[in-house]
Scaffold this active site. Structure first.
Site, PDB file in Angstrom:
ATOM      1  N   ARG A  31      29.347   9.749  41.185  1.00 43.88           N
ATOM      2  CA  ARG A  31      28.785   9.863  39.954  1.00 43.88           C
ATOM      3  C   ARG A  31      28.536   8.722  39.217  1.00 43.88           C
ATOM      4  O   ARG A  31      29.229   7.730  39.184  1.00 43.88           O
ATOM      5  CB  ARG A  31      30.032  10.669  38.766  1.00 43.88           C
ATOM      6  N   GLY A  38      21.270  17.926  34.146  1.00 42.57           N
ATOM      7  CA  GLY A  38      20.653  19.059  33.844  1.00 42.57           C
ATOM      8  C   GLY A  38      19.220  19.228  34.835  1.00 42.57           C
ATOM      9  O   GLY A  38      18.732  20.356  35.148  1.00 42.57           O
ATOM     10  N   GLU A  72      25.374  18.230  45.958  1.00 38.03           N
ATOM     11  CA  GLU A  72      25.315  17.257  47.131  1.00 38.03           C
ATOM     12  C   GLU A  72      26.646  17.578  48.027  1.00 38.03           C
ATOM     13  O   GLU A  72      26.572  17.820  48.977  1.00 38.03           O
ATOM     14  CB  GLU A  72      25.565  15.974  46.653  1.00 38.03           C
TER      15      GLU A  72
END
Length: 765
Positions: A31, A38, A72
């Site tokens: 992350r 979005g 992912e």
């Protein structure tokens, strides 16, 4: 969310996976708050995941908040299921149980996603999240400080390199039906099973059906799942050689541990193998075994030898070789469609045949009977030829009686010139399993242009190489034998080569013909009773006198029967043929007093009673000849390349002339282990081509001369079990030295500074 696709620079990791052609080694998913939210995940990222061998997922506190990360992860888990992709999770400052149960910040993130998105993708994300969290990984909780995290980084990268850098095996490019073979084998092996049982599976089929190729492909596909791996090729062939089982044990232990462990006998080896394997999840492949209790007892073992989750794969053509296997995979011939595809890949360099040849293909495919080896050989033979040539070759096939595989293979033999045919027959009848360089030198002594010829045979799929040894498929070897038989059916006295003990015995007893004999290879182990008789002894002089063309002679033992137990005596007045280039006679009592054939290239008299060496030879092996006491001046052996006196306990002094001659530039191997050598002359420093010096188990050797600096090509120096107290300083200047063995040197005290030994890979002390 952010992702990195990394290509590790490694020879072994560059080998393509058989089912998937990987573009990347590692995909890193984590992350990154700097990226906008979005947006749809990019197509390129999904393709990068799909084309990666391994994915590393870093679960941080806010990982689940990113839709990109979740997409992912879902794709990564799909690739794990479909392609066997390696997935390695890192739990960074989070509790793995929170991820598995989706509670805390992770539960909140999924609740928010369900408000924004339809339930279907969220459920898919949840399932991927739970599955990934159940994979064993690393838990970095952050309490140990920065240094601890750096240590974790080293551990993680080391583990990734270990998983990706296992030694892939070459399996070739033109593979047909391999995916279905691997799926069935993986199912039988139960690779994804969670019960951690040991499982043993056999691959069974006729020679040439592709057992070894399939085993290699499977090994490449699943090796990353295991702590250690080993692929032992040609087990049956190696086992037949004296000491072969011991060598197989050492190879297995080396593959498992990465070390060259010393084992004194096969009983100790079996125990060390068991002790070593019990704590490891291992993948072991035993290729081409035979029904032999010694292999089972001392090498393959039983399930409790192996650690939890281990898998053992065995290939053989003899179903009786399977003992206590969990399942057997029988390989059948290719169906018409697959056979046509495989043949086309070799004949047309593509998977579909060319239009002009289609009318001829049915006859070709029917003739090969679905055997991959025959399809490859015949396809290679017809490649690039006109349809008229195809018709001619196929017409020739139809006129060969008893349409069998061996006869198909003979077509490749027919395309060889006379010298190439002679080299092929020598390999089929005499040199199978021998070192390529050695065979080339011996056959060059027969004026056969061997290096070129051997390379041509390999290109024609008639022979293969493994560890620089020459191998020939059993079916092709049988084809060579049949060629010899057809010279004079049912009359071996007129053949050019003999290899079968019964045929040789009949020829000896008849004392007729034999003028055409060029090579003779006689194994005495299984027929020693009929050879050690007065009749054979009485006729030996007369029989060998007729063999005017004999170039290659080998009389040997295999298995448990040793040349030192059975000695062969030659009658008075016996003479070897003048054309002899290679003499190998194990357990020979003595040679004729006038023995010194001018054309001899190599001599091997293991376990003999000889007392001196001979002149002008390139390869001399007199190992275990315990009465050998004398070696001539090296001026009489200027072309010597290898000298093996291992086990010659009466041999106590190496002639001081060694290395002093300008012509002594070919000697590469000097094996003095287990001899009575007390010292090495300082002149040894002038053996500048020497690559291997072995003085192991020379119990009377106390000191080495300080003269090694000039021996720049020396790669292996073995001196275990000697009484040497210290190494001379010049050892540290051996710039090519790779292996130095000082095991069991109980008196050893001083080790020199290794100044230039930058190539050193193994130091055993």
């Amino acid at each position: 969310m952010a992702s990195i696709s990394a290509q590790l620079s490694s020879d072994s990791s560059s080998s393509s996976n058989l089912i998937r052609r990987w573009s990347h080694d590692v995909f890193l998913s984590f992350r990154d708050d700097r990226l906008s939210r979005g947006e749809e995940i990019q197509h390129e990222l999904l393709k990068a995941i799909e084309n990666s061998r391994c994915s590393v997922v870093v679960f941080s506190k806010n990982y689940a908040e990113s839709r990109w990360c979740l997409e992912e992860l879902a794709k990564i888990m799909e690739c794990r299921q479909e392609f066997g992709q390696i997935v390695l999770p890192i739990f960074y400052h989070v509790d793995p149980s929170d991820i598995r149960k989706q509670r805390g910040s992770f539960g909140e993130a999924f609740t928010n996603h369900e408000k924004c998105w339809k339930n279907k993708p969220v459920q898919r994300w949840r399932e991927a999240f739970t599955e990934a969290a159940n994979i064993s990984g690393w838990h970095v909780n952050g309490n140990e400080g920065t240094k601890y995290e750096l240590e974790y980084m080293r551990e993680i990268t080391t583990d990734i390199f270990k998983r990706l850098n296992y030694k892939c095996l070459f399996v070739g490019e033109n593979l047909v039906r391999m995916d279905s073979y691997l799926r069935e084998l993986i199912s039988k092996l139960k690779i994804q099973s969670t019960d951690h049982d040991v499982r043993i599976v056999g691959i069974w089929g006729v020679g040439g059906i592709g057992k070894t190729t399939i085993a290699k492909a499977l090994y490449n596909e699943i090796a990353h799942e295991f702590d250690c791996v080993s692929f032992l090729e040609n087990v049956k062939e190696i086992h037949k050689v004296k000491g072969g089982l011991h060598d197989l044990q050492k190879q297995l232990l080396h593959d498992i541990t990465g070390e060259n462990l010393y084992i004194s006998n096969i009983s100790q080896g079996a125990q060390v193998i068991q002790n070593t394997l019990q704590s490891r999840k291992a993948l072991i492949v035993f290729d081409d075994i035979e029904d032999d209790l010694k292999l089972l007892e001392y090498l393959i073992g039983v399930p409790h030898w192996y650690g939890r989750g281990s898998r053992v794969l065995i290939t053989t053509r003899d179903r009786n070789s399977f003992h206590k296997v969990d399942d057997v995979f029988e390989i059948e011939g290719l169906n018409h469609k697959d056979a046509l595809k495989l043949f086309s890949l070799y004949a047309f360099q593509q998977s579909l045949p060319e239009e002009d040849y289609k009318i001829l293909l049915d006859d070709v495919i029917h003739y090969c009977q679905g055997l991959p080896l025959a399809l490859k050989v015949l396809g290679s033979l017809l490649c690039g030829k006109r349809t008229s040539e195809w018709e001619s070759e196929l017409h020739k096939l139809k006129n060969i009686p008893n349409a069998k595989i061996q006869e198909v293979l003979k077509i490749s033999y027919d395309e060889l010139d006379r010298t190439q045919q002679a080299i092929f027959l020598d390999i089929a009848c005499f040199f199978k399993g021998e070192d390529r360089n050695f065979v080339s030198k011996v056959l060059d002594g027969c004026e056969m242009y061997a290096e070129s010829g051997i390379g041509f045979l390999e290109a024609k799929c008639l022979i293969t190489f493994s560890n620089n040894k020459i191998y020939i498929h059993d079916l092709i070897q049988e084809m060579g034998w049949e060629i010899i038989r057809q010279q004079h059916p049912k009359d071996p006295n007129k053949w050019s080569r003999l290899w079968n003990p019964d045929d040789i015995y009949r020829a000896f007893m008849s004392e007729e013909g034999m003028e055409n004999f060029e090579t003779l290879s006689l194994e005495l182990s299984i027929s020693k009773e009929m050879w050690f008789t007065k009749e054979v002894f009485a006729g030996m002089k007369k029989v060998f006198a007729k063999m005017k063309k004999l170039r290659l002679l080998k009389v040997y033992y295999s298995g448990d029967v040793m040349g030192k137990e059975y000695k062969t005596s030659l009658p008075e007045g016996f003479e070897f043929p003048c054309e002899l280039r290679y003499l190998y006679w194990e357990g020979l009592d003595a040679l004729p007093s006038n023995f010194d054939p001018e054309n001899l290239v190599a001599i091997n008299l293991k376990c003999s009673n000889i007392k001196k060496l001979w002149k002008r030879k390139k390869f001399v092996d007199v190992s275990d000849s315990q009465q050998l006491i004398k070696m001539p001046k090296l001026s009489s052996m200027p072309n010597l390349e290898s000298l093996n006196t291992k086990g010659c306990t009466s041999f106590c002094k190496l002639n001081s002339s060694i290395g002093t001659l300008p012509d002594m530039k070919f000697l590469k191997e000097l094996l003095l282990n287990k001899t009575g050598i007390k010292e090495l002359p300082s002149s040894i420093q002038y053996l500048t081509s020497l690559e291997f010096l072995n003085v192991s188990r020379c119990s009377k050797l106390h000191k080495l001369p300080d003269c090694f600096a000039k021996m720049r090509r020396l790669r292996r120096l073995y001196m275990c079990g000697t009484r040497v107290k210290e190494l001379p300083s010049s050892i540290g200047y051996l710039e090519s030295l790779e292996f130095l063995d000082l095991l069991d040197c109980s008196n050893f005290e001083n080790f020199p500074k290794m100044v230039k030994t930058k190539c050193l890979r193994g130091l055993f002390a």
